[in-house]
Design an enzyme around this catalytic site. Structure first.
Site, PDB file in Angstrom:
ATOM      1  N   GLU A 429     -24.185  41.830 -22.824  1.00 41.06           N
ATOM      2  CA  GLU A 429     -24.159  40.916 -23.959  1.00 41.06           C
ATOM      3  C   GLU A 429     -23.637  41.643 -25.197  1.00 41.06           C
ATOM      4  O   GLU A 429     -24.218  42.629 -25.639  1.00 41.06           O
ATOM      5  CB  GLU A 429     -25.592  40.420 -24.192  1.00 41.06           C
ATOM      6  CG  GLU A 429     -25.808  39.688 -25.487  1.00 41.06           C
ATOM      7  CD  GLU A 429     -27.294  39.354 -25.702  1.00 41.06           C
ATOM      8  OE1 GLU A 429     -28.126  39.677 -24.833  1.00 41.06           O
ATOM      9  OE2 GLU A 429     -27.589  38.783 -26.754  1.00 41.06           O
ATOM     10  N   ASP A 502     -30.139  41.384 -24.021  1.00 39.84           N
ATOM     11  CA  ASP A 502     -31.264  41.776 -24.859  1.00 39.84           C
ATOM     12  C   ASP A 502     -32.559  41.153 -24.351  1.00 39.84           C
ATOM     13  O   ASP A 502     -32.545  40.077 -23.757  1.00 39.84           O
ATOM     14  CB  ASP A 502     -31.044  41.303 -26.303  1.00 39.84           C
ATOM     15  CG  ASP A 502     -29.951  42.112 -27.002  1.00 39.84           C
ATOM     16  OD1 ASP A 502     -29.632  43.206 -26.495  1.00 39.84           O
ATOM     17  OD2 ASP A 502     -29.434  41.631 -28.029  1.00 39.84           O
ATOM     18  N   ASP A 504     -34.705  39.376 -25.681  1.00 39.80           N
ATOM     19  CA  ASP A 504     -35.186  38.374 -26.636  1.00 39.80           C
ATOM     20  C   ASP A 504     -34.719  36.978 -26.204  1.00 39.80           C
ATOM     21  O   ASP A 504     -34.137  36.819 -25.138  1.00 39.80           O
ATOM     22  CB  ASP A 504     -34.716  38.706 -28.067  1.00 39.80           C
ATOM     23  CG  ASP A 504     -33.188  38.685 -28.175  1.00 39.80           C
ATOM     24  OD1 ASP A 504     -32.521  38.292 -27.191  1.00 39.80           O
ATOM     25  OD2 ASP A 504     -32.666  39.061 -29.236  1.00 39.80           O
ATOM     26  N   ASP A 506     -32.361  34.988 -27.333  1.00 37.01           N
ATOM     27  CA  ASP A 506     -30.913  34.850 -27.158  1.00 37.01           C
ATOM     28  C   ASP A 506     -30.464  35.470 -25.841  1.00 37.01           C
ATOM     29  O   ASP A 506     -29.642  34.901 -25.122  1.00 37.01           O
ATOM     30  CB  ASP A 506     -30.164  35.540 -28.308  1.00 37.01           C
ATOM     31  CG  ASP A 506     -30.032  34.617 -29.505  1.00 37.01           C
ATOM     32  OD1 ASP A 506     -30.358  33.417 -29.343  1.00 37.01           O
ATOM     33  OD2 ASP A 506     -29.620  35.092 -30.575  1.00 37.01           O
TER      34      ASP A 506
END
Ligand code: TTJ
Length: 639
Positions: A429, A502, A504, A506
């Site tokens: 990403e 990541d 998280d 997103d």
């Protein structure tokens, strides 16, 4: 007693002694695939299959599955109960034969279809062999009997324990920790399995209860409409073209056929096929019979109504399958399973049977519902127009992968190794994390493909648009396999595809989009277990000269308890991959000797797709339901 058992097919011809249960314990993979989580859940599948067969015969209406705190499972039905009388060939009860003799099937559905999934229904004895213990309670003819086994051996002979006015079978077992690498049962996997059984057996009620502390839960699956409700379920977060799905049920030449279908306003096809309740993702004769019946019937109707002019070409199979959701379920006495994973139906008589049922009933349905028929045809005509453009885009991709001179995408930092078996690719990403990953990798065997931002939602666009998307083109070219019907796993350029995002929301979203793309375009990548998720650490702990990386909140607590809380530096919490330098990324996430990879399994992709349609769909209600259901598990879900 013995005569009675012979009557119901527990005779010599039905029960073949092939090998002892010792063989099962020696090579469990031969019987249940593997000894990972997949194999573990397959045990439950095997036991439940028996109860579902009793339901197919019309003898059982309810099945209860319970997961207990000690990770044992029980399956109970209200069927006739496994016969308890002495089986004259062996001098032991028929029940004991079922649990101790390999391939002692002898199951018959009351409708006359012997329901057995061939290799798929390996039987209760295999589960018994792979269980630390198994407990059986049978209620029939006013009596309750119990028996106990340990690792496949009889620990207690069958014995009478009391009277009852009910009938049924109760089985509880504990998967053997000496066999399985993983003992943790996953509620979601069992849910998908049981819900599928319930959809495929209309009227059957299946209850699933989780009694484990902190995750207590209970669900019921019960569908009077059967596969028609299965279709509605798949479309529940989508916009159906018409409210009431088409449904047909008929028998042709000893093949029992059920078909249901409905169109939605999206572009992908969602067709699932089953033979004797066994999912057949590789397709086969039932699928091809369905396809030819559908295409032919819609073309005939369109011509007859003047919706296709004489000068116009026929609608193609792809045209009539755009936005189609369909379930095909057939039952047959001697299924032949073929293909790489033995999930392709081979019986040729099924092709004509399904074709004929679809042709006859769909023609009738179109004539009865002219408004619906017009919508279906209009939609297919639109698809035909878009198809020309799509075909061009598709051929571009195909040509590239056919010619070995395929130009690799500019963003790809490829590895120098040419043997796919020794190579892997990280899908990363963002450009910055991509940069760290490029700095960290072993360039001989590890390739890096950075993706910029979010990839597109492949469920909401036509193929031509999808294939003009740079990130998607880059992945297809780098993998080398092609897509859909052109997909060829032997062309895969890497042995592992590792998604690195990541830790998280997103990151989770991008992961979901990537999984959805792979599930929809390259399903076999997931079936062949080529896709993994990298696990970057959440925290770094430093104490004295030592540093520790931990990957979960729980692990953090454990580690702190272990090393003591005194004298540690402030704990670093990683928010993204970009916060780590190349060396840290290598040590924690990429080094094959130290990293943790999570294999993406089929159910992960299905759940990703479900979550995805629920969150991204246009309907508000399912989205609210989802958030309510998962809010308690997810801490910072900012939707
Ligand atoms: C066989 O023919 C006579 C009547 O009973 C038939 C039978 O075997 N029924 C049956 C088996 N019902 N339920 C089972 C069964 C249920 C579970 C949960 C597990 C197993 C191995 C069998």
């Amino acid at each position: 007693m013995a005569a009675e058992i012979t009557n119901i097919s527990y005779d010599e011809t039905q029960i073949q002694v092939l090998e002892g249960l010792e063989a099962v314990r020696k090579r469990p993979g031969m019987y249940i695939g593997d000894t990972s989580s997949k194999g573990l859940h397959h045990l439950v599948y095997e036991i439940v299959t028996n109860a579902v067969d009793e339901a197919l015969g019309g003898y059982c209406k309810n099945i209860e599955v319970v997961i207990y705190p000690d990770n044992t499972v029980s399956v109970q039905d209200d069927g006739r109960g496994i016969p308890t009388g002495i089986q004259h060939q062996r001098g032991v009860s028929a029940a004991e034969v079922v649990f101790t003799v390999l391939h002692a099937g002898g199951k018959f559905g009351g409708s006359g279809y012997k329901v057995s999934g061939g290799l798929h229904g390996v039987g209760a004895s295999v589960v018994n062999a792979l269980s630390e213990w198994m407990f059986v309670r049978i209620s029939s003819d006013g009596k309750v009997y119990e028996q106990r086994f340990e690792r496949g051996d009889v620990a207690e002979k069958i014995h009478l324990v009391g009277d009852t006015d009910k009938s049924g079978t109760f089985i509880q077992f504990k998967p053997d920790y000496k066999i399985f690498e993983e003992l943790e049962l996953n509620f979601d996997i069992l849910k998908l399995m049981l819900q599928e059984f319930a959809f495929l057996t209309k009227g059957l009620r299946i209850n699933l209860t989780d009694k484990r502390e902190g995750q207590e839960k209970e669900n019921t699956y019960h569908y009077e409409g059967g596969i028609k409700q299965f279709v509605q379920h798949i479309n529940r977060n989508r916009k159906p073209l018409f409210p009431d799905p088409f449904y047909a049920e008929a028998e042709r030449d000893g093949v029992y056929v059920e078909v249901s279908l409905q169109y939605n306003d999206e572009f992908i096809e969602n067709t699932h096929t089953f033979a004797n309740n066994v999912n057949t993702p590789e397709g086969g004769t039932h699928l091809s019979g369905f396809r030819s019946g559908l295409t032919k019937t819609l073309n005939d109707y369109a011509r007859k109504q003047g919706m296709l002019k004489e000068s116009e070409k026929n609608l193609s199979g792809d045209d009539v399958r755009e936005g189609l959701t369909a379930i095909i379920s057939i039952k047959i006495s001697e299924p032949q399973f073929e293909g790489q994973t033995k999930t392709k139906l081979g019986n040729s008589e099924v092709r004509t049977a399904v074709d004929s049922v679809v042709s006859e009933y769909l023609k009738y349905f179109l004539e009865e519902n002219p408004a619906v028929a017009r919508q279906i045809i209009d939609r297919a005509v639109l698809a035909a127009r878009a198809r020309e453009a799509a075909k061009k885009a598709r051929e571009l991709v195909r040509r590239k992968s056919v010619l070995e001179t395929a130009r690799m995408p500019g963003k790809l930092a490829d590895c120098s190794e040419r043997d796919p078996e020794k190579s892997e690719i990280f899908i990363v990403e963002g450009d910055s994390a991509g940069g760290s990953a490029k700095g960290a990798r072993t360039s001989k065997t590890q390739a890096i493909l950075p993706l910029r931002g979010k990839i597109m939602n492949v469920e909401k666009a036509r193929l031509d648009k999808i294939l003009s998307n740079e990130e998607i083109k880059a992945m297809i070219t780098a993998f080398g396999t092609g897509i859909h019907d052109d997909f060829d796993i032997s062309k895969l350029r890497y042995n592992k595809i590792i998604i690195m995002t990541d830790a998280d929301v997103d990151g989770a979203h991008i992961r979901t989009l990537l999984l959805t793309f792979m599930y929809r375009f390259m399903k076999q990548l997931i079936e062949c277990e080529k896709v993994y998720i990298a696990q970057p650490p959440l925290f770094r702990i430093e104490k004295g000269k030592n540093e520790y990386y931990v990957y979960t909140d729980k692990e953090l607590e454990n580690k702190l308890d272990e090393i003591g809380r005194e004298g540690i530096k402030p704990i670093e919490r990683y928010k993204g991959l970009g916060e780590m330098d190349a060396e840290q990324l290598w040590v924690t996430t990429m080094d094959p000797d130290r990293r943790i990879l999570r294999l993406v399994r089929q159910h992960d992709a299905i759940l990703a797709d479900e979550i995805f349609t629920q969150l991204m769909g246009d309907n508000v209600e399912p989205r609210r339901e989802f958030i309510q259901e998962y809010a308690k598990y997810v801490k910072n879900l900012d939707i």
